[in-house]
Design a protein around this motif. Structure first.
Motif, PDB file in Angstrom:
ATOM      1  N   GLN A 182       0.829  -1.200   0.000  1.00 18.93           N
ATOM      2  CA  GLN A 182       0.000   0.000   0.000  1.00 18.93           C
ATOM      3  C   GLN A 182       0.868   1.257   0.000  1.00 18.93           C
ATOM      4  N   MET A 183       1.974   1.228   0.721  1.00 18.34           N
ATOM      5  CA  MET A 183       2.903   2.370   0.724  1.00 18.34           C
ATOM      6  C   MET A 183       3.505   2.557  -0.663  1.00 18.34           C
ATOM      7  N   ASP A 184       3.858   1.465  -1.322  1.00 16.95           N
ATOM      8  CA  ASP A 184       4.375   1.558  -2.684  1.00 16.95           C
ATOM      9  C   ASP A 184       3.354   2.209  -3.603  1.00 16.95           C
ATOM     10  N   ASP A 185       2.086   1.865  -3.434  1.00 16.87           N
ATOM     11  CA  ASP A 185       1.010   2.432  -4.236  1.00 16.87           C
ATOM     12  C   ASP A 185       0.889   3.935  -3.986  1.00 16.87           C
ATOM     13  N   VAL A 186       0.934   4.333  -2.730  1.00 24.54           N
ATOM     14  CA  VAL A 186       0.853   5.753  -2.372  1.00 24.54           C
ATOM     15  C   VAL A 186       2.040   6.512  -2.950  1.00 24.54           C
ATOM     16  N   LEU A 187       3.250   5.962  -2.817  1.00 24.76           N
ATOM     17  CA  LEU A 187       4.434   6.636  -3.344  1.00 24.76           C
ATOM     18  C   LEU A 187       4.377   6.751  -4.865  1.00 24.76           C
ATOM     19  N   ALA A 188       3.872   5.734  -5.524  1.00 25.14           N
ATOM     20  CA  ALA A 188       3.730   5.805  -6.980  1.00 25.14           C
ATOM     21  C   ALA A 188       2.748   6.908  -7.364  1.00 25.14           C
ATOM     22  N   ALA A 189       1.667   7.045  -6.599  1.00 25.60           N
ATOM     23  CA  ALA A 189       0.683   8.094  -6.874  1.00 25.60           C
ATOM     24  C   ALA A 189       1.303   9.473  -6.665  1.00 25.60           C
ATOM     25  N   LEU A 190       2.110   9.615  -5.626  1.00 23.62           N
ATOM     26  CA  LEU A 190       2.762  10.899  -5.359  1.00 23.62           C
ATOM     27  C   LEU A 190       3.787  11.257  -6.438  1.00 23.62           C
ATOM     28  N   GLU A 191       4.360  10.228  -7.065  1.00 22.21           N
ATOM     29  CA  GLU A 191       5.344  10.448  -8.123  1.00 22.21           C
ATOM     30  C   GLU A 191       4.683  10.658  -9.481  1.00 22.21           C
TER      31      GLU A 191
END
Length: 108
Positions: free
Chosen positions: A90-99
């Motif tokens: 889920q953190m990877d998903d959030v970081l991808a969205a922020l990028e």
């Protein structure tokens, strides 16, 4: 399809998933996978045609075995390992969205 035949197909698909993941990490050669006219996948290395549902069940079986093994090796419960892995994904998903990428749930 009989339950025994379905199980064998799922085991073959699971083997193809492990072989493909190993190849992605430099272990062995990448197995050949083709899309058939009816939408199923042909897994050349195991000689099986699988549907999306069979592939999904096979992937779940492979991941379940991995979660169980990780729990045993780390002396944690399967629940602790599973939730830890989910938080990481889920953190990877959030970081991808922020990028700038769209989270997969939003894309669907």
């Amino acid at each position: 399809m009989t339950p025994d035949r379905r199980r064998r197909t799922e085991l073959r698909a699971g083997a193809a998933l492990v072989a493909g993941a190993g190849a992605d990490l430099g272990c062995g050669e990448e197995p050949e996978v083709r899309v058939l006219r009816d939408g199923r996948l042909w897994l050349a290395d195991v000689g099986a045609a699988v549907s999306a549902a069979e592939l999904y069940r096979a992937a779940r079986g492979v991941l379940a075995a991995q979660l169980d093994a990780m729990a045993q090796v780390t002396d944690q419960t399967v629940e602790e390992v599973t939730f830890g892995w989910l938080v990481s994904l889920q953190m990877d998903d959030v970081l991808a969205a922020l990028e700038g990428g769209a989270p997969e749930a939003d894309a669907a």
